[in-house]
Design a protein around this motif. Structure first.
Motif, short mmCIF file in Angstrom:
data_model
loop_
_atom_site.label_atom_id
_atom_site.label_comp_id
_atom_site.label_asym_id
_atom_site.label_seq_id
_atom_site.Cartn_x
_atom_site.Cartn_y
_atom_site.Cartn_z
N HIS A 59 -0.98 7.37 -10.92
CA HIS A 59 -1.25 5.94 -10.78
C HIS A 59 -2.73 5.58 -10.83
N GLY A 60 -3.61 6.57 -10.71
CA GLY A 60 -5.03 6.29 -10.79
C GLY A 60 -5.62 5.62 -9.56
N TRP A 61 -5.01 5.81 -8.41
CA TRP A 61 -5.53 5.28 -7.16
C TRP A 61 -5.40 6.32 -6.08
N CYS A 70 1.89 12.96 6.83
CA CYS A 70 3.17 12.32 7.15
C CYS A 70 4.19 13.39 7.49
N ARG A 71 4.98 13.14 8.50
CA ARG A 71 5.94 14.13 8.98
C ARG A 71 7.33 13.98 8.38
N SER A 72 7.66 12.78 7.89
CA SER A 72 9.02 12.56 7.40
C SER A 72 8.98 11.78 6.09
N PRO A 73 10.07 11.86 5.33
CA PRO A 73 10.14 11.08 4.10
C PRO A 73 9.94 9.58 4.34
N ARG A 74 10.53 9.03 5.42
CA ARG A 74 10.37 7.60 5.69
C ARG A 74 8.90 7.25 5.92
N ALA A 75 8.22 8.05 6.72
CA ALA A 75 6.80 7.79 7.00
C ALA A 75 5.99 7.84 5.71
N PHE A 76 6.29 8.79 4.84
CA PHE A 76 5.56 8.92 3.57
C PHE A 76 5.85 7.73 2.66
N LEU A 77 7.12 7.39 2.51
CA LEU A 77 7.49 6.25 1.67
C LEU A 77 6.86 4.95 2.19
N ASP A 78 6.88 4.76 3.50
CA ASP A 78 6.28 3.56 4.09
C ASP A 78 4.79 3.51 3.80
N LEU A 79 4.10 4.63 3.95
CA LEU A 79 2.67 4.67 3.71
C LEU A 79 2.35 4.42 2.24
N VAL A 80 3.03 5.11 1.34
CA VAL A 80 2.78 4.94 -0.09
C VAL A 80 3.09 3.51 -0.52
N ASN A 81 4.23 3.00 -0.13
CA ASN A 81 4.63 1.66 -0.56
C ASN A 81 3.78 0.58 0.11
N GLY A 82 3.33 0.83 1.32
CA GLY A 82 2.40 -0.09 1.97
C GLY A 82 1.06 -0.12 1.25
N THR A 83 0.63 1.04 0.77
CA THR A 83 -0.62 1.11 0.00
C THR A 83 -0.49 0.33 -1.30
N LEU A 84 0.68 0.43 -1.93
CA LEU A 84 0.91 -0.31 -3.18
C LEU A 84 0.82 -1.81 -2.95
N THR A 85 1.41 -2.28 -1.85
CA THR A 85 1.41 -3.73 -1.60
C THR A 85 0.06 -4.27 -1.20
N THR A 86 -0.73 -3.45 -0.51
CA THR A 86 -2.05 -3.94 -0.09
C THR A 86 -3.09 -3.75 -1.18
N GLY A 87 -2.71 -3.03 -2.23
CA GLY A 87 -3.64 -2.86 -3.35
C GLY A 87 -4.78 -1.91 -3.07
N ALA A 88 -4.50 -0.86 -2.33
CA ALA A 88 -5.55 0.11 -1.98
C ALA A 88 -6.13 0.78 -3.19
#
Length: 88
Positions: A59-61, A70-88
């Motif tokens: 993705h180039g970011w 991240c310890r669990s799939p949910r934590a990882f998905l939440d972090l990645v998808n939260g980063t996508l929405t905030t435009g990190a």
């Protein structure tokens, strides 16, 4: 990051686990156990680091530095998808 960034899905995470870490997980099993530790799927911290690197290259970011902790799939998905929405 492009304006068309789409959320990371469970299916994509399962495919990344196979590609970047050599861990085969059924997406339905992953979905039903989102709060289980990655270790229960056979994924260690180096494998997760490989997934982070694959996503960053694709993705180039950059993901936050705590992504590989991240310890669990949910934590990882939440972090990645939260980063996508905030435009990190």
């Amino acid at each position: 990051m492009t304006a068309e960034a789409t959320p990371l899905t469970v299916e994509e995470l399962a495919a990344l686990m196979k590609k970047a870490a050599g861990v085969t997980v059924d997406p339905q099993d992953l979905q039903s156990r989102l709060d289980s530790p990655f270790a229960e799927f056979g994924l260690d911290s180096l494998g997760l680091l490989g997934i982070v690197g694959e996503l960053e290259n694709r993705h180039g970011w950059s993901l936050p530095t705590d992504a590989e902790r991240c310890r669990s799939p949910r934590a990882f998905l939440d972090l990645v998808n939260g980063t996508l929405t905030t435009g990190a």
